[in-house]
Design a protein around this motif. Structure first.
Motif, PDB file in Angstrom:
ATOM      1  N   VAL B 111       0.936  -1.227   0.171  1.00  0.00           N
ATOM      2  CA  VAL B 111      -0.210  -0.044   0.037  1.00  0.00           C
ATOM      3  C   VAL B 111       0.785   1.430   0.130  1.00  0.00           C
ATOM      4  O   VAL B 111       0.446   2.368  -0.432  1.00  0.00           O
ATOM      5  CB  VAL B 111      -1.044   0.162   1.008  1.00  0.00           C
ATOM      6  N   ARG B 112       2.006   1.251   0.550  1.00  0.00           N
ATOM      7  CA  ARG B 112       3.078   2.372   0.545  1.00  0.00           C
ATOM      8  C   ARG B 112       3.315   2.755  -0.999  1.00  0.00           C
ATOM      9  O   ARG B 112       3.891   3.709  -1.240  1.00  0.00           O
ATOM     10  CB  ARG B 112       4.281   2.188   1.188  1.00  0.00           C
ATOM     11  N   LYS B 113       3.380   1.661  -1.922  1.00  0.00           N
ATOM     12  CA  LYS B 113       3.717   2.021  -3.122  1.00  0.00           C
ATOM     13  C   LYS B 113       2.714   2.372  -4.030  1.00  0.00           C
ATOM     14  O   LYS B 113       2.402   2.779  -5.135  1.00  0.00           O
ATOM     15  CB  LYS B 113       4.542   0.845  -3.806  1.00  0.00           C
ATOM     16  N   MET B 114       1.386   2.342  -3.556  1.00  0.00           N
ATOM     17  CA  MET B 114       0.037   2.688  -4.039  1.00  0.00           C
ATOM     18  C   MET B 114      -0.095   4.000  -3.750  1.00  0.00           C
ATOM     19  O   MET B 114      -1.088   4.219  -3.076  1.00  0.00           O
ATOM     20  CB  MET B 114      -1.017   1.599  -3.785  1.00  0.00           C
ATOM     21  N   ARG B 115       0.530   5.009  -4.119  1.00  0.00           N
ATOM     22  CA  ARG B 115       0.485   6.238  -3.937  1.00  0.00           C
ATOM     23  C   ARG B 115       0.731   7.230  -4.903  1.00  0.00           C
ATOM     24  O   ARG B 115       1.248   8.110  -4.709  1.00  0.00           O
ATOM     25  CB  ARG B 115       1.503   6.512  -2.853  1.00  0.00           C
ATOM     26  N   ARG B 116       0.119   7.025  -6.026  1.00  0.00           N
ATOM     27  CA  ARG B 116       0.138   8.001  -7.259  1.00  0.00           C
ATOM     28  C   ARG B 116      -0.704   9.215  -6.960  1.00  0.00           C
ATOM     29  O   ARG B 116      -0.254  10.412  -7.517  1.00  0.00           O
ATOM     30  CB  ARG B 116      -0.174   7.088  -8.580  1.00  0.00           C
ATOM     31  N   LEU B 117      -1.722   8.896  -6.206  1.00  0.00           N
ATOM     32  CA  LEU B 117      -2.517   9.950  -5.971  1.00  0.00           C
ATOM     33  C   LEU B 117      -2.304  10.545  -4.422  1.00  0.00           C
ATOM     34  O   LEU B 117      -2.422   9.898  -3.603  1.00  0.00           O
ATOM     35  CB  LEU B 117      -4.029   9.677  -6.029  1.00  0.00           C
ATOM     36  N   LYS B 118      -1.756  11.654  -4.381  1.00  0.00           N
ATOM     37  CA  LYS B 118      -1.478  12.182  -3.030  1.00  0.00           C
ATOM     38  C   LYS B 118      -1.037  13.972  -3.398  1.00  0.00           C
ATOM     39  O   LYS B 118      -1.423  14.401  -4.315  1.00  0.00           O
ATOM     40  CB  LYS B 118      -0.051  11.890  -2.363  1.00  0.00           C
ATOM     41  N   GLU B 119      -1.044  14.602  -2.259  1.00  0.00           N
ATOM     42  CA  GLU B 119      -1.321  15.971  -2.133  1.00  0.00           C
ATOM     43  C   GLU B 119      -2.814  16.535  -2.652  1.00  0.00           C
ATOM     44  O   GLU B 119      -2.969  16.573  -3.741  1.00  0.00           O
ATOM     45  CB  GLU B 119      -0.063  16.684  -2.849  1.00  0.00           C
TER      46      GLU B 119
ATOM     47  N   ALA C 159     -14.205   3.644 -10.463  1.00  0.00           N
ATOM     48  CA  ALA C 159     -13.290   2.787 -11.385  1.00  0.00           C
ATOM     49  C   ALA C 159     -13.667   2.452 -12.676  1.00  0.00           C
ATOM     50  O   ALA C 159     -13.312   1.519 -13.315  1.00  0.00           O
ATOM     51  CB  ALA C 159     -13.090   1.470 -10.460  1.00  0.00           C
ATOM     52  N   PHE C 160     -14.309   3.654 -13.285  1.00  0.00           N
ATOM     53  CA  PHE C 160     -15.025   3.367 -14.743  1.00  0.00           C
ATOM     54  C   PHE C 160     -13.876   3.443 -15.579  1.00  0.00           C
ATOM     55  O   PHE C 160     -13.844   2.522 -16.468  1.00  0.00           O
ATOM     56  CB  PHE C 160     -15.814   4.768 -14.968  1.00  0.00           C
ATOM     57  N   TRP C 161     -12.765   4.352 -15.383  1.00  0.00           N
ATOM     58  CA  TRP C 161     -11.715   4.297 -16.371  1.00  0.00           C
ATOM     59  C   TRP C 161     -10.750   3.453 -16.019  1.00  0.00           C
ATOM     60  O   TRP C 161      -9.527   3.719 -15.206  1.00  0.00           O
ATOM     61  CB  TRP C 161     -10.913   5.747 -16.437  1.00  0.00           C
ATOM     62  N   ILE C 162     -11.016   2.154 -16.056  1.00  0.00           N
ATOM     63  CA  ILE C 162     -10.154   0.851 -15.534  1.00  0.00           C
ATOM     64  C   ILE C 162      -8.869   0.903 -15.982  1.00  0.00           C
ATOM     65  O   ILE C 162      -7.810   0.154 -15.365  1.00  0.00           O
ATOM     66  CB  ILE C 162     -11.067  -0.207 -15.492  1.00  0.00           C
ATOM     67  N   GLU C 169      -7.088   2.941  -7.772  1.00  0.00           N
ATOM     68  CA  GLU C 169      -6.455   3.098  -6.498  1.00  0.00           C
ATOM     69  C   GLU C 169      -7.481   4.136  -5.682  1.00  0.00           C
ATOM     70  O   GLU C 169      -7.772   3.767  -4.528  1.00  0.00           O
ATOM     71  CB  GLU C 169      -5.208   3.924  -6.749  1.00  0.00           C
ATOM     72  N   ALA C 170      -7.971   4.966  -6.482  1.00  0.00           N
ATOM     73  CA  ALA C 170      -9.192   5.878  -5.945  1.00  0.00           C
ATOM     74  C   ALA C 170     -10.345   5.017  -5.272  1.00  0.00           C
ATOM     75  O   ALA C 170     -10.804   5.265  -4.231  1.00  0.00           O
ATOM     76  CB  ALA C 170      -9.488   7.125  -6.985  1.00  0.00           C
ATOM     77  N   MET C 236      -9.271  13.118   2.263  1.00  0.00           N
ATOM     78  CA  MET C 236      -8.657  12.829   1.465  1.00  0.00           C
ATOM     79  C   MET C 236      -8.917  11.715   0.235  1.00  0.00           C
ATOM     80  O   MET C 236      -8.510  11.761  -0.836  1.00  0.00           O
ATOM     81  CB  MET C 236      -7.184  12.015   1.900  1.00  0.00           C
ATOM     82  N   TRP C 237     -10.125  11.134   0.679  1.00  0.00           N
ATOM     83  CA  TRP C 237     -10.676  10.222  -0.523  1.00  0.00           C
ATOM     84  C   TRP C 237     -11.443  11.036  -1.561  1.00  0.00           C
ATOM     85  O   TRP C 237     -11.477  10.548  -2.599  1.00  0.00           O
ATOM     86  CB  TRP C 237     -11.577   9.173   0.204  1.00  0.00           C
ATOM     87  N   LEU C 238     -11.774  12.265  -1.147  1.00  0.00           N
ATOM     88  CA  LEU C 238     -12.665  12.885  -2.051  1.00  0.00           C
ATOM     89  C   LEU C 238     -11.844  13.479  -3.091  1.00  0.00           C
ATOM     90  O   LEU C 238     -12.221  13.252  -4.297  1.00  0.00           O
ATOM     91  CB  LEU C 238     -13.241  14.270  -1.366  1.00  0.00           C
ATOM     92  N   PRO C 239     -10.572  14.142  -3.178  1.00  0.00           N
ATOM     93  CA  PRO C 239      -9.911  14.588  -4.521  1.00  0.00           C
ATOM     94  C   PRO C 239      -9.504  13.615  -5.063  1.00  0.00           C
ATOM     95  O   PRO C 239      -9.500  13.716  -6.237  1.00  0.00           O
ATOM     96  CB  PRO C 239      -8.883  15.337  -3.716  1.00  0.00           C
ATOM     97  N   ASP C 240      -9.078  12.315  -4.298  1.00  0.00           N
ATOM     98  CA  ASP C 240      -8.762  11.170  -5.130  1.00  0.00           C
ATOM     99  C   ASP C 240      -9.836  10.784  -6.222  1.00  0.00           C
ATOM    100  O   ASP C 240      -9.536  10.323  -7.548  1.00  0.00           O
ATOM    101  CB  ASP C 240      -8.443  10.133  -4.247  1.00  0.00           C
ATOM    102  N   SER C 241     -11.230  10.411  -5.517  1.00  0.00           N
ATOM    103  CA  SER C 241     -12.128   9.998  -6.421  1.00  0.00           C
ATOM    104  C   SER C 241     -12.715  10.901  -7.549  1.00  0.00           C
ATOM    105  O   SER C 241     -13.029  10.499  -8.434  1.00  0.00           O
ATOM    106  CB  SER C 241     -12.963   9.257  -5.698  1.00  0.00           C
ATOM    107  N   TYR C 242     -12.796  12.112  -6.949  1.00  0.00           N
ATOM    108  CA  TYR C 242     -13.397  13.145  -7.671  1.00  0.00           C
ATOM    109  C   TYR C 242     -12.471  13.413  -8.958  1.00  0.00           C
ATOM    110  O   TYR C 242     -12.885  13.676 -10.051  1.00  0.00           O
ATOM    111  CB  TYR C 242     -13.804  14.456  -7.021  1.00  0.00           C
ATOM    112  N   GLY C 243     -11.382  13.469  -8.621  1.00  0.00           N
ATOM    113  CA  GLY C 243     -10.321  13.822  -9.576  1.00  0.00           C
ATOM    114  C   GLY C 243     -10.208  12.647 -10.857  1.00  0.00           C
ATOM    115  O   GLY C 243      -9.546  12.793 -11.650  1.00  0.00           O
TER     116      GLY C 243
END
Lengths: 111, 119, 523
Positions: B111-119, C159-162, C169-170, C236-243
């Motif tokens: 999971v530490r490598k699954m971090r393309r989405l951050k900031e 996960a639509f754009w699989i 990840e999102a 933090m989940w929100l920008p990940d998934s909305y983005g």
């Protein structure tokens, strides 16, 4: 119909539109006092006057990520803190949730 | 004392599950952690629903002589648990399929490598 | 009984049943013809919208409405599920259905080139069903079930754009967060049932004691729902998934997020409204404490959301952080309304906050649609890769300007109307809060200057120019136009919306006795 009352103030789009219209009229009037020195076809047209060769517009445009460089670099400590908070690790997401739960448990439980 | 043991187990399971989600790195172990929390919550509901000496709420098989279901157990916690188990299975299947696809794309389960989405 | 009365009486069930049935019929029709499937999905959402409109006209004129599933006349009150619709629920249902309708119109051309759309329509309609269910239900466990359905369907839609690893990840992060949250909600529902032997919100509210366990339940419910609504630091989940989700999906998920926010309102105003306003601790009523806790969370949400949005380079992720900040404005208004319970400006704050739910849905929705149109045309996400789009995408530029001015709260657009009410009332509670809110609004304008300057002005970048730029397709323009027109309309006639929809909703929140009395009197 148009207005909005908040108890201490009010907002009316029609009144606002009238004021903006008058402001633009005034602006137009003031503009009439000026004089035009702009000549087409001279060097005045080029966007950048110095001895150096002019760059292309693509090179000159400030990119989006650099636009607020001054703001972000002056608040560097704050932004470093915020960046280290957003780790992107799902375990940390859950940890934040538990931390907030714990804080509210303590605050509301003591009360 | 003996009647408190299920509740202690519930709390222990929820905390073990949360520990797994927060501190384990393997995605599969995170999924297992969520499943443990879910089992803990289900155990909690089942423990709530237990009534000593109660009978199943089936009107046609009432014991002779009883008319109104005094000893009948209202089956709400059991219904809640069944619903929760069904939902849990759906979530588990979805999570495992996502983990499978993530492994294909990222080549790792860390999971530490699954971090393309951050900031 | 006339047919209309019959329809009104059955509509709470039909509003949930019609999209649920339509969800599975859609994929069946998709086997036959793709165009027929799209039309059918739109028809189902329109039908639901008509039902909601009929129910809304009834609820707004003649008060809350009850619908009982299961035993009508049984003496045991628990063996049934109650839908209770008051003006607040119907207000949220209207927002949800508007978002859903626009999302489906938009996805007509936006998702044309992708396959697997049968499943997309099924999942989207299921998500709409669950969102409407969360808003109309009067039963805690039912709320949990709909919340879980919305978790599962939104995760599958994110996960639509699989083919992109980031979307997966999102989706995984969202599912972990929301399933843990939902399990905590189930735990607190178990605690409630253990103490009071009931699951109805109204019945529970009438017998609640505010013991120690009740405090735990309050914290669990509020924190989980705040996490689902995207309150910092659980955002933090929100920008990940909305983005990473397609914009038409984001609109529907945004409906579910706002429904979680509605859940917070329901918990603190209806379920705990009575005990929190009457219990005193250390010469301080509990509602002041809870209100200030919400305000603290809200201020952090606004500041962090805006500051993080400023440094984003991904267009959709930037808007997602602004959406986080907008949630903060709503929470600020609600916290003010709760902390200053009973004063005149508390009601004003709630008016602003509830109107802001609608405005947020319209404005942030419009911005996401614009971001989607830019992505559709250029296939680029990063703002650095974009430039000069205003030359070719004239309508989209106008819609972007309307959307960003509305979100930043510039008059005469709708964002200003609600933010004006929020600022004015929050100022009376504490001036510093209003100053922070206004400063963050200004910062928001700065963020949008960056977006407008980088993506729409300046020279057209070589990378984008080669792909042959054009305007977005018509259905996407229509979808954006609807939101833009609504933004201007609400900006010009804020009083109209405030009087017809928002004021009844707020009075339904404040007079929780009416909501409770419906069930107790109707048993």
């Amino acid at each position: 119909m148009f207005g909005l009352e908040s108890g201490s103030g009010f907002w009316n789009p029609v009144l606002w539109g009238c004021i903006i219209f008058i402001a633009f009229l005034l602006l137009y009037g003031i503009r009439g006092f000026g004089r035009s020195t702009y000549k087409k076809g001279t060097e005045q047209e080029s966007s950048f006057l110095s001895g150096n060769p002019e760059s292309t517009p693509e090179e000159m445009q400030v990119k989006a990520s650099n636009l607020y460089w001054g703001f972000t670099s002056s608040m560097k400590t704050l932004y470093n803190g915020l960046r280290s908070m957003h780790t992107g690790d799902v375990g940390d997401y859950v940890l934040w949730f538990i931390i907030i739960l714990a804080i509210l448990f303590v605050v509301i439980g003591v009360m | 004392m003996i009647e408190y043991i299920p509740y202690i187990a519930v709390v222990a399971m929820v905390f073990i599950g949360l520990y797994a989600v927060v501190f384990r790195r393997n995605l599969i172990k995170i999924v297992i952690g969520i499943t443990i929390i879910e089992s803990g919550v289900n155990l909690f509901l089942i423990t709530l629903g237990y009534r000593g000496g109660g009978i199943a709420p089936i009107y046609t098989s009432l014991p002779a002589g009883t008319t109104y279901p005094e000893e009948m157990v209202l089956p709400v916690p059991q219904a809640l648990t069944l619903t929760s188990i069904v939902i849990g299975v759906a979530v588990l299947a979805l999570m495992l399929s996502l983990v499978m696809h993530i492994y294909r794309k990222y080549g790792t389960l860390n999971v530490r490598k699954m971090r393309r989405l951050k900031e | 009984m006339t047919p209309l009365e019959f329809l009104i009486e059955q509509s709470p069930a039909l509003i949930v049943a019609v999209p649920l049935l339509g969800a599975f019929l859609t994929s069946l029709i998709g086997r036959v013809n793709e165009k027929a499937r799209n039309i059918f999905a739109l028809f189902i959402v329109c039908l639901t919208g008509v039902l909601i409109a009929i129910l809304a006209s009834d609820v707004l004129t003649s008060g809350p409405r009850l619908y009982v599933f299961g035993a009508q006349n049984l003496q045991v009150p628990m063996v049934r599920i109650i839908f209770e619709v008051d003006s607040m629920s119907i207000f949220m249902a209207i927002i949800t259905i508007i978002l859903a309708l626009v999302a489906l119109v938009y996805s007509w051309s936006f998702l044309k080139e992708y396959d697997g759309l049968d499943k997309f329509y099924t999942l989207a309609l299921l998500l709409i069903t669950s969102t409407l269910g969360m808003e109309l239900t009067g039963d805690m466990f039912n709320f949990f079930v709909f919340l879980e359905i919305s978790c599962i369907t939104s995760c599958a839609l994110i996960a639509f754009w699989i083919t992109e690893g980031e979307a997966l990840e999102a989706a995984f992060k969202y599912l972990v967060i929301s399933s843990i949250g939902a399990l905590f909600i189930l735990f607190s529902i178990g605690l409630l049932y253990a103490q009071y032997n009931a699951l109805n919100i109204a019945t529970l509210a009438s017998v609640l004691q505010f013991s120690f366990v009740d405090k735990i339940i309050l914290v669990l419910l509020v924190v989980v729902l705040a996490m689902k609504a995207g309150v910092v630091p659980m955002h933090m989940w929100l920008p990940d998934s909305y983005g990473r989700a397609p914009p038409s999906v984001i609109l529907v998920i945004m409906g579910a997020t706002l429904a979680s926010f509605y859940g917070i309102l329901r918990v603190i105003f209806t379920l705990y409204g009575e005990v929190l306003t009457t219990t005193m601790r250390f010469n301080l009523p509990m509602h002041v404490l809870v209100g200030w806790l919400l305000i603290a969370l809200a201020v952090v949400t606004i500041i962090v959301g805006v500051l993080m949005a400023l440094i984003q380079s991904d267009f959709m992720r930037l808007i997602a952080y602004v959406a986080v900040a907008e949630i903060g404005y709503m929470l600020l208004a609600v916290g003010t309304g709760f902390a200053a319970w009973g004063t005149a400006y508390a009601t004003t704050a709630l008016h602003g906050g509830v109107l802001h739910i609608l405005n947020d849905a319209l404005d942030i929705g419009l911005l996401f649609l614009v971001a989607g149109a830019v992505y559709y045309v250029t296939k680029k996400r990063l703002l650095d890769d974009l430039g000069g789009l205003a030359r070719t995408m004239k309508y989209t530029t106008v819609f972007l300007l309307i959307g960003l001015l509305a979100v930043a709260g510039m008059p005469p657009l709708n964002g200003f109307a609600s933010k004006f009410l929020i600022y004015e009332s929050v100022y009376q509670l504490n001036p510093i809060l209003a100053i922070v809110a206004i400063l963050c609004s200004i910062l928001m304008l700065a963020i949008f200057v960056k977006v407008f300057y980088a993506a729409f002005l300046g020279p057209q970048r070589n990378i984008t120019a080669s792909t042959g730029l054009k305007e977005a397709p018509r259905s996407m323009l229509i979808a954006m136009g609807v939101f833009a027109a609504a933004a201007i309309f609400i900006g010009l006639f804020p009083n109209y919306v405030l009087d017809t929809l928002v004021k009844p909703a707020v009075s339904a929140l404040l007079n929780h006795a009416d909501y409770i009395g419906m069930v107790i009197g109707g048993v």
